[in-house]
Write a protein that holds these residues in place. Structure first.
Motif, short mmCIF file in Angstrom:
data_model
loop_
_atom_site.label_atom_id
_atom_site.label_comp_id
_atom_site.label_asym_id
_atom_site.label_seq_id
_atom_site.Cartn_x
_atom_site.Cartn_y
_atom_site.Cartn_z
N VAL A 14 -3.36 5.00 -6.33
CA VAL A 14 -2.26 5.34 -5.42
C VAL A 14 -2.35 6.79 -4.96
CG1 VAL A 14 -0.71 3.56 -6.29
CG2 VAL A 14 -0.68 5.81 -7.36
N TYR A 15 -2.82 7.68 -5.83
CA TYR A 15 -3.02 9.06 -5.39
C TYR A 15 -4.27 9.18 -4.51
CZ TYR A 15 0.64 11.65 -7.81
OH TYR A 15 1.86 12.18 -8.18
N GLY A 16 -5.30 8.37 -4.83
CA GLY A 16 -6.49 8.37 -3.98
C GLY A 16 -6.23 7.85 -2.59
N ALA A 17 -5.23 6.97 -2.44
CA ALA A 17 -4.88 6.47 -1.11
C ALA A 17 -4.43 7.60 -0.19
CB ALA A 17 -3.77 5.42 -1.22
N ARG A 18 -3.81 8.62 -0.76
CA ARG A 18 -3.40 9.77 0.06
C ARG A 18 -4.60 10.46 0.67
NH1 ARG A 18 1.40 13.24 -2.78
NH2 ARG A 18 3.09 11.76 -2.33
N VAL A 19 -5.62 10.69 -0.15
CA VAL A 19 -6.82 11.36 0.33
C VAL A 19 -7.54 10.49 1.36
CG1 VAL A 19 -9.02 12.38 -0.33
CG2 VAL A 19 -7.03 12.58 -1.85
N SER A 20 -7.70 9.20 1.03
CA SER A 20 -8.44 8.30 1.93
C SER A 20 -7.76 8.17 3.28
CB SER A 20 -8.58 6.93 1.27
OG SER A 20 -9.33 7.01 0.09
N LEU A 21 -6.45 7.94 3.29
CA LEU A 21 -5.73 7.79 4.55
C LEU A 21 -5.70 9.09 5.33
CD1 LEU A 21 -2.75 5.52 3.43
CD2 LEU A 21 -4.71 4.87 4.83
N GLY A 22 -5.58 10.21 4.63
CA GLY A 22 -5.59 11.51 5.31
C GLY A 22 -6.92 11.78 5.99
#
Length: 238
Positions: A104-112
């Motif tokens: 869920v924290y990695g989703a922030r990086v990926s989507l950004g």
């Protein structure tokens, strides 16, 4: 009366402007609706990452060596990779870090990275595509050859190589964003160039040119609105 009826009929059946017609057709596609719902869910999960990890009670960077079997090479202890009530998706091999929290924290990086890289790709592609179509023969030749070179470069290999040699002080998400944008603009450029070459021969574009409009005024007022639909569609795919 018949003339009024025909006028009313024509007003009712008149096609909507390009932008509104595009969005109307887009909303009518069930696949688009489903994809939008999935994307919205991903964004919601990324935004709610602190709340979700607090609900699970885990930290994405906390190591749990007791949850892996060091004698077996760090394999998670338990069924299905260590899935339990405390670790909803299990734990990472060798480190024991909670996988749900890291996802869920990695989703922030990926989507950004995806969002910013797509914006940069589209901006570069639109600018270079219009420059190739409207800048004359030499501009078209130069941009076309650069586009061919960019299309032939192996993005994954270059990305891995630059990540390996770049100083540790360079943020990796920023570096990946710049690499993707710098090497991935050629698709948008080809679409814009081909569309602009076809559109600039139309009567309304020729009339604008005869009226004294400059090249970039024509591009902004006549070409870009007509190119919006294919560019937006390709950007969504990116």
């Amino acid at each position: 009366m018949s003339e009024a009826l025909l006028t009313t009929r024509a007003g009712v059946d008149a096609p909507a402007p390009g932008g509104r017609l595009f969005w109307r057709r887009l909303r009518a596609q069930r696949a688009v609706t489903a994809a939008t719902a999935v994307f919205a869910l991903l964004v919601l999960v990324a935004l709610a990452a602190p709340l979700l990890t607090a609900l699970e009670g885990q930290d994405p960077n906390a190591f749990h060596p007791t949850l892996v079997d060091s004698a077996s090479g760090g394999v998670p202890i338990g069924s299905f990779g260590g899935i339990s009530g405390e670790h909803w998706l299990g734990v990472e091999p060798q480190t024991g870090r909670d996988l749900f929290a890291r996802i869920v924290y990695g989703a922030r990086v990926s989507l950004g990275v995806a969002f910013v890289a797509t914006l940069l790709q589209v901006a570069l592609g639109v600018g270079l595509g219009l420059f190739a179509a409207l800048g004359g023969r030499w501009a078209d030749q130069i941009v076309s050859r650069v586009t061919d070179v960019a299309a032939a470069l192996p993005m994954l290999v270059i990305t891995l190589g630059l990540l390996a040699v770049a100083p540790a002080s360079v943020p990796r998400p920023v570096l990946i964003t710049l690499i993707i944008a710098g090497l991935g603009w050629f698709g948008t450029s080809k679409i814009v160039r081909a569309g602009a070459l076809a559109l600039k021969t139309l009567d309304h574009v020729s009339a604008a040119r005869l009226s004294g409009w400059g090249t970039w005024a024509i591009a902004r007022r006549e070409l870009l609105p007509a190119l919006a639909a294919p560019v937006i569609t390709y950007a969504v795919l990116l």
